[in-house]
Design a protein around this motif. Structure first.
Motif, PDB file in Angstrom:
ATOM      1  N   LEU A  55       0.825  -1.209   0.000  1.00 61.02           N
ATOM      2  CA  LEU A  55       0.000   0.000   0.000  1.00 61.02           C
ATOM      3  C   LEU A  55       0.862   1.262   0.000  1.00 61.02           C
ATOM      4  O   LEU A  55       0.512   2.262  -0.635  1.00 61.02           O
ATOM      5  N   HIS A  56       1.978   1.213   0.708  1.00 55.69           N
ATOM      6  CA  HIS A  56       2.908   2.345   0.706  1.00 55.69           C
ATOM      7  C   HIS A  56       3.426   2.607  -0.712  1.00 55.69           C
ATOM      8  O   HIS A  56       3.478   3.751  -1.170  1.00 55.69           O
ATOM      9  N   ARG A  57       3.797   1.535  -1.413  1.00 55.80           N
ATOM     10  CA  ARG A  57       4.297   1.679  -2.794  1.00 55.80           C
ATOM     11  C   ARG A  57       3.202   2.250  -3.691  1.00 55.80           C
ATOM     12  O   ARG A  57       3.467   3.114  -4.531  1.00 55.80           O
ATOM     13  N   TYR A  58       1.978   1.773  -3.519  1.00 56.92           N
ATOM     14  CA  TYR A  58       0.862   2.277  -4.314  1.00 56.92           C
ATOM     15  C   TYR A  58       0.662   3.772  -4.077  1.00 56.92           C
ATOM     16  O   TYR A  58       0.453   4.552  -5.019  1.00 56.92           O
ATOM     17  N   TYR A  59       0.720   4.176  -2.806  1.00 57.73           N
ATOM     18  CA  TYR A  59       0.474   5.579  -2.462  1.00 57.73           C
ATOM     19  C   TYR A  59       1.585   6.478  -3.010  1.00 57.73           C
ATOM     20  O   TYR A  59       1.304   7.514  -3.631  1.00 57.73           O
ATOM     21  N   VAL A  60       2.835   6.091  -2.781  1.00 55.08           N
ATOM     22  CA  VAL A  60       3.978   6.910  -3.203  1.00 55.08           C
ATOM     23  C   VAL A  60       4.032   7.057  -4.720  1.00 55.08           C
ATOM     24  O   VAL A  60       4.297   8.139  -5.259  1.00 55.08           O
ATOM     25  N   ASN A  61       3.759   5.966  -5.422  1.00 54.20           N
ATOM     26  CA  ASN A  61       3.850   5.967  -6.879  1.00 54.20           C
ATOM     27  C   ASN A  61       2.525   6.288  -7.580  1.00 54.20           C
ATOM     28  O   ASN A  61       2.427   6.203  -8.802  1.00 54.20           O
ATOM     29  N   LYS A  62       1.502   6.609  -6.757  1.00 56.89           N
ATOM     30  CA  LYS A  62       0.177   6.965  -7.290  1.00 56.89           C
ATOM     31  C   LYS A  62      -0.372   5.880  -8.221  1.00 56.89           C
ATOM     32  O   LYS A  62      -0.898   6.155  -9.308  1.00 56.89           O
ATOM     33  N   ILE A  63      -0.224   4.634  -7.785  1.00 54.99           N
ATOM     34  CA  ILE A  63      -0.745   3.489  -8.534  1.00 54.99           C
ATOM     35  C   ILE A  63      -2.208   3.275  -8.144  1.00 54.99           C
ATOM     36  O   ILE A  63      -2.571   3.395  -6.973  1.00 54.99           O
ATOM     37  N   PHE A  64      -3.037   2.952  -9.115  1.00 57.19           N
ATOM     38  CA  PHE A  64      -4.448   2.684  -8.836  1.00 57.19           C
ATOM     39  C   PHE A  64      -4.576   1.527  -7.849  1.00 57.19           C
ATOM     40  O   PHE A  64      -3.957   0.472  -8.024  1.00 57.19           O
ATOM     41  N   LEU A  65      -5.368   1.723  -6.822  1.00 60.47           N
ATOM     42  CA  LEU A  65      -5.551   0.706  -5.787  1.00 60.47           C
ATOM     43  C   LEU A  65      -6.813  -0.105  -6.058  1.00 60.47           C
ATOM     44  O   LEU A  65      -7.920   0.424  -5.983  1.00 60.47           O
ATOM     45  N   ASP A  66      -6.646  -1.363  -6.391  1.00 54.88           N
ATOM     46  CA  ASP A  66      -7.761  -2.276  -6.599  1.00 54.88           C
ATOM     47  C   ASP A  66      -7.989  -3.017  -5.282  1.00 54.88           C
ATOM     48  O   ASP A  66      -7.216  -3.900  -4.913  1.00 54.88           O
ATOM     49  N   TYR A  67      -9.030  -2.638  -4.556  1.00 56.05           N
ATOM     50  CA  TYR A  67      -9.239  -3.201  -3.216  1.00 56.05           C
ATOM     51  C   TYR A  67      -9.509  -4.712  -3.256  1.00 56.05           C
ATOM     52  O   TYR A  67      -9.166  -5.442  -2.320  1.00 56.05           O
ATOM     53  N   LYS A  68     -10.085  -5.202  -4.349  1.00 56.85           N
ATOM     54  CA  LYS A  68     -10.329  -6.648  -4.463  1.00 56.85           C
ATOM     55  C   LYS A  68      -9.008  -7.399  -4.597  1.00 56.85           C
ATOM     56  O   LYS A  68      -8.802  -8.455  -3.978  1.00 56.85           O
ATOM     57  N   LYS A  69      -8.121  -6.844  -5.410  1.00 55.73           N
ATOM     58  CA  LYS A  69      -6.801  -7.452  -5.586  1.00 55.73           C
ATOM     59  C   LYS A  69      -6.036  -7.430  -4.265  1.00 55.73           C
ATOM     60  O   LYS A  69      -5.369  -8.408  -3.906  1.00 55.73           O
ATOM     61  N   MET A  70      -6.154  -6.324  -3.523  1.00 57.18           N
ATOM     62  CA  MET A  70      -5.455  -6.214  -2.251  1.00 57.18           C
ATOM     63  C   MET A  70      -5.962  -7.252  -1.256  1.00 57.18           C
ATOM     64  O   MET A  70      -5.189  -7.836  -0.503  1.00 57.18           O
ATOM     65  N   LEU A  71      -7.279  -7.486  -1.254  1.00 52.70           N
ATOM     66  CA  LEU A  71      -7.823  -8.517  -0.370  1.00 52.70           C
ATOM     67  C   LEU A  71      -7.231  -9.868  -0.715  1.00 52.70           C
ATOM     68  O   LEU A  71      -6.844 -10.638   0.170  1.00 52.70           O
ATOM     69  N   CYS A  72      -7.163 -10.178  -2.012  1.00 51.32           N
ATOM     70  CA  CYS A  72      -6.639 -11.480  -2.453  1.00 51.32           C
ATOM     71  C   CYS A  72      -5.180 -11.654  -2.037  1.00 51.32           C
ATOM     72  O   CYS A  72      -4.791 -12.719  -1.531  1.00 51.32           O
TER      73      CYS A  72
END
Length: 219
Positions: free
Chosen positions: A156-173
């Motif tokens: 999540l830190h990498r996603y936030y810093v790099n402004k990557i789209f966060l797919d919450y379903k993928k994160m759950l998996c």
């Protein structure tokens, strides 16, 4: 409500407001002292460290998520599904509430916070396994929680810093597969697919509204 309890809630409420605006790292104890109209020493009486404030906020976040999921009458009485829906709601809210993603990103390298977060997850996993009549060494369960939490927050830190789209379903998996493999949970994909299907059918606006009403600062 006694004066001590009222003071603690006022401090936490003001910290919540400031942190939503400035983030955890940029919110200073001086800002909090000014917002509360209290000395820093008075605040330190209730919260010894800045991490204690964030932990108290996250406790409120988890309680609100629990209450929101528990209030959904359409959810089956299955311990694993309920556990996954709780985690899925948290992933969804982190995606929806940008301040929450910022909090997670800022705390991703804080060992005190990560160990605390693993302990919270440990409690949920123990309860889930007890209801499934499964037993494991508690040390192994805690290690699994720490590994999955640390990895999850790092991503999540990498996603936030790099402004990557966060797919919450993928994160759950990613999160639950890491955890379930370490605790030797069977039928991982079936459980995950089932929870995703149920969550898709829930009214997201209603979930959001219920969660916000339970999360809002206590007066």
């Amino acid at each position: 409500m006694d004066r001590s309890d009222a003071a603690r809630k006022k401090i936490l409420n003001e910290f919540y407001k400031l942190a939503c605006i400035y983030g955890y790292k940029r919110t200073s104890m001086r800002q909090l002292s000014d917002a509360c109209g209290m000395s820093k020493g008075h605040i330190n009486f209730y919260f010894k460290k800045k991490e204690d404030l964030m932990i108290a906020l996250c406790e409120r976040y988890h309680i609100a998520a629990d209450a929101t999921i528990s209030g959904c009458k359409s959810i089956p009485d299955d311990a694993v599904i309920k556990f996954l829906l709780h985690q899925l709601l948290l992933c969804y809210l982190i995606n929806e509430k940008k301040y929450a993603l910022r909090f997670v990103s800022e705390m991703s390298e804080n060992s005190i916070f990560l160990v605390w977060r693993a302990k919270i997850l440990f409690g949920y996993v123990i309860s889930m396994l007890d209801k499934q009549k499964m037993t494991m060494r508690k040390e192994d369960i805690f290690d699994a929680c720490l590994v999955s939490i640390s990895g999850f927050y790092a991503i999540l830190h990498r996603y936030y810093v790099n402004k990557i789209f966060l797919d919450y379903k993928k994160m759950l998996c990613i999160f639950t597969r890491t955890l379930f493999i370490h605790i030797d949970m069977q039928q991982i994909d079936e459980y995950i697919d089932g929870s995703l299907q149920i969550f898709e059918q829930l009214d997201k606006k209603l979930l959001h509204s219920v969660f916000d009403s339970r999360l809002k600062p206590v007066q």
